[in-house]
Design a protein around this motif. Structure first.
Motif, PDB file in Angstrom:
ATOM      1  N   VAL A 272      35.495  88.280  18.705  1.00 38.68           N
ATOM      2  CA  VAL A 272      34.373  88.691  19.552  1.00 38.68           C
ATOM      3  C   VAL A 272      34.862  87.563  20.569  1.00 38.68           C
ATOM      4  O   VAL A 272      34.327  85.869  20.087  1.00 38.68           O
ATOM      5  N   VAL A 273      34.901  87.375  21.694  1.00 35.59           N
ATOM      6  CA  VAL A 273      35.109  85.817  22.957  1.00 35.59           C
ATOM      7  C   VAL A 273      33.749  85.803  23.013  1.00 35.59           C
ATOM      8  O   VAL A 273      33.760  86.747  24.423  1.00 35.59           O
ATOM      9  N   GLU A 274      33.189  84.872  22.931  1.00 33.61           N
ATOM     10  CA  GLU A 274      31.569  84.179  23.301  1.00 33.61           C
ATOM     11  C   GLU A 274      31.608  83.369  24.432  1.00 33.61           C
ATOM     12  O   GLU A 274      32.370  82.608  24.763  1.00 33.61           O
ATOM     13  N   LEU A 275      31.508  83.122  26.091  1.00 31.95           N
ATOM     14  CA  LEU A 275      31.763  82.591  27.434  1.00 31.95           C
ATOM     15  C   LEU A 275      30.663  82.188  27.444  1.00 31.95           C
ATOM     16  O   LEU A 275      29.808  82.082  27.643  1.00 31.95           O
ATOM     17  N   HIS A 276      30.107  80.272  27.207  1.00 30.42           N
ATOM     18  CA  HIS A 276      29.578  79.171  27.953  1.00 30.42           C
ATOM     19  C   HIS A 276      29.710  78.789  28.969  1.00 30.42           C
ATOM     20  O   HIS A 276      30.396  77.933  29.325  1.00 30.42           O
ATOM     21  N   THR A 277      28.847  79.105  30.186  1.00 30.63           N
ATOM     22  CA  THR A 277      29.150  78.288  31.390  1.00 30.63           C
ATOM     23  C   THR A 277      28.086  77.513  31.693  1.00 30.63           C
ATOM     24  O   THR A 277      27.001  77.696  31.726  1.00 30.63           O
ATOM     25  N   ASN A 278      28.176  76.336  32.162  1.00 29.71           N
ATOM     26  CA  ASN A 278      27.750  75.432  32.498  1.00 29.71           C
ATOM     27  C   ASN A 278      27.351  75.294  34.116  1.00 29.71           C
ATOM     28  O   ASN A 278      27.684  75.117  34.668  1.00 29.71           O
ATOM     29  N   ARG A 279      26.058  75.832  33.897  1.00 32.03           N
ATOM     30  CA  ARG A 279      25.602  75.951  35.071  1.00 32.03           C
ATOM     31  C   ARG A 279      25.217  74.752  36.454  1.00 32.03           C
ATOM     32  O   ARG A 279      25.073  75.204  37.435  1.00 32.03           O
ATOM     33  N   MET A 280      24.856  73.611  35.160  1.00 30.47           N
ATOM     34  CA  MET A 280      24.775  72.472  36.364  1.00 30.47           C
ATOM     35  C   MET A 280      26.094  72.109  36.484  1.00 30.47           C
ATOM     36  O   MET A 280      26.340  71.741  37.957  1.00 30.47           O
ATOM     37  N   GLY A 281      27.345  72.678  37.081  1.00 26.80           N
ATOM     38  CA  GLY A 281      28.654  72.153  36.678  1.00 26.80           C
ATOM     39  C   GLY A 281      29.030  73.256  38.107  1.00 26.80           C
ATOM     40  O   GLY A 281      29.905  72.777  38.610  1.00 26.80           O
ATOM     41  N   VAL A 282      28.439  74.880  37.597  1.00 27.18           N
ATOM     42  CA  VAL A 282      28.975  75.247  38.481  1.00 27.18           C
ATOM     43  C   VAL A 282      29.298  75.469  40.482  1.00 27.18           C
ATOM     44  O   VAL A 282      28.309  74.612  40.603  1.00 27.18           O
ATOM     45  N   ARG A 283      30.271  75.179  40.635  1.00 29.77           N
ATOM     46  CA  ARG A 283      30.444  74.815  42.141  1.00 29.77           C
ATOM     47  C   ARG A 283      30.097  75.669  43.469  1.00 29.77           C
ATOM     48  O   ARG A 283      29.434  76.968  42.641  1.00 29.77           O
ATOM     49  N   ALA A 284      29.924  75.696  43.962  1.00 31.95           N
ATOM     50  CA  ALA A 284      28.635  75.671  45.891  1.00 31.95           C
ATOM     51  C   ALA A 284      29.832  76.862  45.769  1.00 31.95           C
ATOM     52  O   ALA A 284      31.312  77.128  45.537  1.00 31.95           O
ATOM     53  N   PRO A 285      29.616  78.036  46.189  1.00 34.91           N
ATOM     54  CA  PRO A 285      30.624  79.026  46.268  1.00 34.91           C
ATOM     55  C   PRO A 285      31.111  79.283  47.361  1.00 34.91           C
ATOM     56  O   PRO A 285      31.157  78.766  48.442  1.00 34.91           O
ATOM     57  N   GLY A 286      32.419  79.926  47.125  1.00 36.36           N
ATOM     58  CA  GLY A 286      33.424  79.933  48.367  1.00 36.36           C
ATOM     59  C   GLY A 286      34.721  80.716  48.040  1.00 36.36           C
ATOM     60  O   GLY A 286      34.630  81.258  47.110  1.00 36.36           O
TER      61      GLY A 286
END
Length: 487
Positions: free
Chosen positions: A123-137
């Motif tokens: 199983v591949v688990e993905l952890h995304t740091n939401r504080m570092g998510v860039r503005a949509p573009g």
């Protein structure tokens, strides 16, 4: 540091084929990490289905990490609320419903089960740091949409695909430059870095709406020099391809990842990297290496000329003592020339000294063969010797072998055995003969032999030691020099 194969061997019953597949995934999953702006963890099922082990981890280069610690080797045990367990049991992609706090940072988590051979092998688990998510573009939306496609391909057993393996120091990553190409081969998205890379190699036209293969083919044909033609499979539907394009103005490497949606080809995600500066530095290194080889070659030729002049002078000299001195000088010059000849044949900073030693032994024996029949043998290996040590070592070796012949055996037949051995960066060489023993009261410090004086001085310059003692069982003489090779 634990490797994936170690974790599998210690905790899992996965066979060699499944392990090879997972290793192939780890070789290419940096693409998924970069496109999803996520840390990836590969969880391996234990022999007990309620336990999972972290076998590999990858961090994105396109955003901040969500996991500061290395988790490889850690376990999830009997945790029914774990997303990894849920994905493993359901065999479907699972995700958290909202931002989950991890060390005070909101983190989104996805878990993608990997089917293979009728079972879930990881199983591949993905952890995304939401504080570092860039503005949509456009770039972020393209990255995330492609990441979603790759997750679905992974869950369907279609990622990674076979093809060209990435080369860590030169294969492009998403952040280097990216294009999205549709199923017809038309470019639908170009990142700013990709635009800059194409401009660097000489493309001044538009990229959006054009066919990628046509652009690359045109760039290749614009060169005055003939080069490898661009192959159609650059955009193969079931294989990852890498292609290097040298236009004369610059060098770019392309890596194409086929995409599949709903079981049908959906185009390609193409990464590009400007390698102009890297290839320029490589050419400079090749030029420098060739120059160094030429210098060694010319030094060898000059030394051989000096040796020939000494030989001519020795033949024209009436004094026996002067003739012998010139012959000794000729052999010493020849020994140095031999080292430069070996160095001129390769790029290595080290010399395989066995070849040098064997040729020096032959040279010295040929001179002595007019007086007696001498057997010379090397037992063991010198190994690799740094080029900076090889010249002095060749002189030391020549003098010691010549001394064994002239003063140990004299005009009598006999045997000389050379015993080299290298251990922990130290070279030890014994040169034994079965001739006359050392004179009574012999001392290196009081010896007036020019050859032994040269040996003592050169060995001291190499921070080594030189001794002469009676041979094994009191027969003949044994000369030993010990030289550290790590300086």
């Amino acid at each position: 540091m634990l490797k994936l194969t170690d974790v599998v061997a210690q905790h899992s019953d996965l066979d060699a084929e499944h392990t090879l597949w997972l290793n192939g995934l780890v070789e290419q999953w940096d693409l998924l990490a970069d496109l999803s702006f996520s840390d990836l963890i590969l969880w391996i099922p234990d022999r007990d289905d309620n336990v999972f082990w972290a076998g590999a981890q990858c961090r994105p280069t396109t955003g901040p990490t969500a996991l500061e610690d290395d988790v490889v080797g850690e376990e999830i045990a009997y945790d029914p609320e774990s997303l990894v367990v849920e994905a493993y049991l359901s065999e479907e992609i699972c995700a958290t419903s909202g931002n989950k706090l991890h060390a005070g940072i909101p983190v989104d988590v996805h878990a993608v089960p990997i089917p293979r051979g009728g079972r879930i092998i990881g199983v591949v688990e993905l952890h995304t740091n939401r504080m570092g998510v860039r503005a949509p573009g456009a770039l972020e939306e393209t990255y995330l949409a492609t990441a979603q496609t790759l997750m679905e391909m992974l869950n369907a057993g279609l990622f990674p695909m076979p093809g060209d393996k990435p080369v860590p120091w030169e294969s492009p990553r998403a952040g280097d430059g990216a294009l999205r190409v549709d199923a017809a081969g038309v470019i639908t998205f170009v990142s700013p870095n990709a635009t800059s890379a194409f401009r660097r190699i000489g493309w001044s036209g538009d990229l959006l709406g054009d066919h990628l293969v046509a652009i690359v083919t045109q760039l290749a044909h614009d060169r005055a020099e003939p080069i490898e033609q661009v192959a159609g499979p650059l955009l193969a539907t079931q294989r990852v391809r890498e292609h290097e394009l040298d236009t004369g103005q610059g060098v770019m490497r392309l890596r194409t990842q086929p995409l599949v949606e709903d079981g049908k080809p959906a185009g390609w995600f193409v990464m590009c990297r400007d390698l102009t500066d890297l290839r320029s530095r490589e050419r400079e290194l090749v030029t420098k290496d060739a120059t160094i080889r030429e210098i060694h070659h010319r030094v060898k030729n000059n030394l051989q000329t000096v040796a020939a002049l000494l030989r001519l002078q020795a033949r024209r000299t009436d004094s026996t003592e002067a003739s012998a001195a010139l012959a000794d000088a000729q052999k010493r010059v020849g020994a140095i020339a031999l080292v430069h000849e070996i160095l001129s044949q390769g790029f290595d900073e080290s010399v395989r000294f066995d070849e040098v030693a064997d040729r020096l032994m032959t040279m010295v024996r040929d001179v002595a063969s007019s007086r007696s029949k001498v057997a010379m043998t090397r037992v063991g290996s010198f190994g690799l010797v740094p080029a900076g040590v090889a010249t002095n070592l060749s002189l030391v070796f020549t003098e010691v072998v010549q001394n064994a012949l002239e003063h140990g055996l004299g005009d009598a037949p006999g045997e000389v055995i050379v015993r080299p051995a290298q251990s922990d960066g130290v070279l030890r060489v014994d040169v034994e003969n079965d001739g006359r023993p050392l004179p009574a009261g012999f001392s290196l410090a009081r010896s007036r032999s020019l050859g032994l004086s040269i040996v003592t001085t050169l060995v001291a310059d190499l921070d080594g030691s030189f001794t002469m003692d009676p041979g094994p069982e009191g027969v003949g003489t044994r000369a030993r020099f010990v030289i550290p090779l790590k300086r």
